[in-house]
Design a protein around this motif. Sequence first.
Motif, PDB file in Angstrom:
ATOM      1  N   GLU A 109      57.933  34.575  47.440  1.00 26.64           N
ATOM      2  CA  GLU A 109      59.079  35.470  47.598  1.00 26.64           C
ATOM      3  C   GLU A 109      59.891  35.631  46.318  1.00 26.64           C
ATOM      4  O   GLU A 109      60.646  36.584  46.163  1.00 26.64           O
ATOM      5  N   ASN A 110      59.739  34.724  45.368  1.00 29.77           N
ATOM      6  CA  ASN A 110      60.468  34.812  44.097  1.00 29.77           C
ATOM      7  C   ASN A 110      59.688  35.562  43.016  1.00 29.77           C
ATOM      8  O   ASN A 110      60.152  35.651  41.889  1.00 29.77           O
ATOM      9  N   LEU A 111      58.517  36.054  43.348  1.00 27.00           N
ATOM     10  CA  LEU A 111      57.652  36.689  42.347  1.00 27.00           C
ATOM     11  C   LEU A 111      57.374  38.145  42.683  1.00 27.00           C
ATOM     12  O   LEU A 111      57.311  38.531  43.842  1.00 27.00           O
ATOM     13  N   THR A 112      57.197  38.928  41.645  1.00 25.85           N
ATOM     14  CA  THR A 112      56.678  40.288  41.776  1.00 25.85           C
ATOM     15  C   THR A 112      55.299  40.283  41.119  1.00 25.85           C
ATOM     16  O   THR A 112      54.977  39.357  40.369  1.00 25.85           O
ATOM     17  N   PRO A 113      54.478  41.292  41.362  1.00 25.70           N
ATOM     18  CA  PRO A 113      53.152  41.304  40.712  1.00 25.70           C
ATOM     19  C   PRO A 113      53.231  41.261  39.180  1.00 25.70           C
ATOM     20  O   PRO A 113      52.329  40.745  38.532  1.00 25.70           O
ATOM     21  N   GLU A 114      54.321  41.780  38.600  1.00 23.23           N
ATOM     22  CA  GLU A 114      54.464  41.744  37.138  1.00 23.23           C
ATOM     23  C   GLU A 114      54.752  40.336  36.630  1.00 23.23           C
ATOM     24  O   GLU A 114      54.519  40.029  35.466  1.00 23.23           O
ATOM     25  N   ASP A 115      55.300  39.462  37.504  1.00 22.88           N
ATOM     26  CA  ASP A 115      55.604  38.092  37.097  1.00 22.88           C
ATOM     27  C   ASP A 115      54.382  37.186  37.131  1.00 22.88           C
ATOM     28  O   ASP A 115      54.378  36.127  36.500  1.00 22.88           O
ATOM     29  N   LEU A 116      53.361  37.587  37.882  1.00 25.49           N
ATOM     30  CA  LEU A 116      52.163  36.774  37.982  1.00 25.49           C
ATOM     31  C   LEU A 116      51.367  36.831  36.676  1.00 25.49           C
ATOM     32  O   LEU A 116      51.446  37.817  35.939  1.00 25.49           O
ATOM     33  N   PRO A 117      50.592  35.793  36.403  1.00 23.60           N
ATOM     34  CA  PRO A 117      49.796  35.821  35.164  1.00 23.60           C
ATOM     35  C   PRO A 117      48.732  36.908  35.215  1.00 23.60           C
ATOM     36  O   PRO A 117      48.283  37.317  36.281  1.00 23.60           O
ATOM     37  N   GLU A 118      48.342  37.357  34.043  1.00 26.54           N
ATOM     38  CA  GLU A 118      47.305  38.376  33.907  1.00 26.54           C
ATOM     39  C   GLU A 118      46.005  37.717  33.466  1.00 26.54           C
ATOM     40  O   GLU A 118      46.010  36.619  32.922  1.00 26.54           O
ATOM     41  N   VAL A 119      44.923  38.436  33.677  1.00 26.82           N
ATOM     42  CA  VAL A 119      43.622  38.003  33.183  1.00 26.82           C
ATOM     43  C   VAL A 119      43.246  38.935  32.041  1.00 26.82           C
ATOM     44  O   VAL A 119      43.247  40.150  32.199  1.00 26.82           O
ATOM     45  N   HIS A 120      42.962  38.369  30.889  1.00 27.44           N
ATOM     46  CA  HIS A 120      42.525  39.152  29.732  1.00 27.44           C
ATOM     47  C   HIS A 120      41.055  38.835  29.480  1.00 27.44           C
ATOM     48  O   HIS A 120      40.697  37.693  29.212  1.00 27.44           O
ATOM     49  N   ILE A 121      40.224  39.861  29.581  1.00 27.61           N
ATOM     50  CA  ILE A 121      38.785  39.688  29.433  1.00 27.61           C
ATOM     51  C   ILE A 121      38.327  40.236  28.082  1.00 27.61           C
ATOM     52  O   ILE A 121      38.644  41.361  27.728  1.00 27.61           O
ATOM     53  N   ARG A 122      37.606  39.404  27.358  1.00 23.75           N
ATOM     54  CA  ARG A 122      36.957  39.823  26.120  1.00 23.75           C
ATOM     55  C   ARG A 122      35.460  39.796  26.386  1.00 23.75           C
ATOM     56  O   ARG A 122      34.898  38.734  26.635  1.00 23.75           O
ATOM     57  N   GLY A 123      34.838  40.959  26.388  1.00 21.48           N
ATOM     58  CA  GLY A 123      33.402  41.049  26.667  1.00 21.48           C
ATOM     59  C   GLY A 123      32.638  41.437  25.422  1.00 21.48           C
ATOM     60  O   GLY A 123      33.028  42.355  24.708  1.00 21.48           O
ATOM     61  N   ASP A 124      31.536  40.732  25.184  1.00 25.51           N
ATOM     62  CA  ASP A 124      30.676  41.061  24.056  1.00 25.51           C
ATOM     63  C   ASP A 124      30.086  42.454  24.257  1.00 25.51           C
ATOM     64  O   ASP A 124      29.825  42.868  25.389  1.00 25.51           O
ATOM     65  N   ILE A 125      29.882  43.176  23.186  1.00 22.65           N
ATOM     66  CA  ILE A 125      29.414  44.564  23.269  1.00 22.65           C
ATOM     67  C   ILE A 125      28.025  44.662  23.907  1.00 22.65           C
ATOM     68  O   ILE A 125      27.687  45.666  24.526  1.00 22.65           O
ATOM     69  N   ASN A 126      27.221  43.616  23.817  1.00 22.56           N
ATOM     70  CA  ASN A 126      25.866  43.647  24.369  1.00 22.56           C
ATOM     71  C   ASN A 126      25.776  43.035  25.767  1.00 22.56           C
ATOM     72  O   ASN A 126      24.690  42.881  26.296  1.00 22.56           O
ATOM     73  N   THR A 127      26.918  42.670  26.345  1.00 19.25           N
ATOM     74  CA  THR A 127      26.923  42.066  27.672  1.00 19.25           C
ATOM     75  C   THR A 127      26.736  43.136  28.736  1.00 19.25           C
ATOM     76  O   THR A 127      27.424  44.150  28.725  1.00 19.25           O
ATOM     77  N   PRO A 128      25.804  42.939  29.673  1.00 17.72           N
ATOM     78  CA  PRO A 128      25.620  43.930  30.737  1.00 17.72           C
ATOM     79  C   PRO A 128      26.841  43.990  31.650  1.00 17.72           C
ATOM     80  O   PRO A 128      27.559  43.008  31.815  1.00 17.72           O
ATOM     81  N   TYR A 129      27.045  45.148  32.260  1.00 13.10           N
ATOM     82  CA  TYR A 129      28.234  45.332  33.087  1.00 13.10           C
ATOM     83  C   TYR A 129      28.235  44.408  34.299  1.00 13.10           C
ATOM     84  O   TYR A 129      29.293  44.027  34.777  1.00 13.10           O
ATOM     85  N   ARG A 130      27.075  44.003  34.789  1.00  7.80           N
ATOM     86  CA  ARG A 130      27.038  43.124  35.962  1.00  7.80           C
ATOM     87  C   ARG A 130      27.781  41.820  35.688  1.00  7.80           C
ATOM     88  O   ARG A 130      28.409  41.266  36.587  1.00  7.80           O
ATOM     89  N   CYS A 131      27.755  41.338  34.457  1.00 13.71           N
ATOM     90  CA  CYS A 131      28.477  40.102  34.104  1.00 13.71           C
ATOM     91  C   CYS A 131      29.981  40.340  34.115  1.00 13.71           C
ATOM     92  O   CYS A 131      30.745  39.555  34.684  1.00 13.71           O
ATOM     93  N   ILE A 132      30.411  41.435  33.500  1.00 15.88           N
ATOM     94  CA  ILE A 132      31.839  41.731  33.431  1.00 15.88           C
ATOM     95  C   ILE A 132      32.359  42.128  34.811  1.00 15.88           C
ATOM     96  O   ILE A 132      33.420  41.671  35.245  1.00 15.88           O
ATOM     97  N   GLY A 133      31.612  42.956  35.530  1.00 15.76           N
ATOM     98  CA  GLY A 133      32.029  43.366  36.870  1.00 15.76           C
ATOM     99  C   GLY A 133      32.121  42.186  37.822  1.00 15.76           C
ATOM    100  O   GLY A 133      33.034  42.107  38.652  1.00 15.76           O
ATOM    101  N   GLY A 134      31.193  41.252  37.728  1.00 22.27           N
ATOM    102  CA  GLY A 134      31.235  40.061  38.568  1.00 22.27           C
ATOM    103  C   GLY A 134      32.447  39.198  38.276  1.00 22.27           C
ATOM    104  O   GLY A 134      33.075  38.637  39.191  1.00 22.27           O
TER     105      GLY A 134
END
Length: 162
Positions: A109-134
Amino acid sequence: MAMSVGSDGGDDKPMSDINTTPLVDVMLVLLIIFLIAVPVVVQTVELQLPKVAFEPTTTKPENVSLSITTNADGNCAVFWGMTPVSSDELLDRAVAKLESDIKKAGGVENLTPEDLPEVHIRGDINTPYRCIGGTIYTMQRAGFPRVGFISEPEPGSNSTRL
């Protein structure tokens, strides 16, 4: 080039005017073909695309930084910070992280979605989308509302592409 065969006025020089009628006819036919063909070829669904604006990444200590690549076997490799994690470990760790951050804040009740932590993804350029999507799916399943990507802009570019 056309030449005059008979002499009408004693003027024996060749006619130098080019007959442009066939050229105009061909151009008009091509114009009509393209006017008919272009709407048939270009069929798109009416959409309103989002406007992209550059938003610098604000790194907060509670944000989760994931790196995704493929190993030598071609399997997905996910790293939480610098630690490699499996798919199950990723889900367990993400749930534990989110629960501890919610407890620190004193409850949901003390949090908004903006207060929650974020996930920052760094994907290698040769990584298939199934890895990033998963990985995205796993983090959303854990409860993280905001998942973003870290990219490297082209050198010397001020572009704001995602």
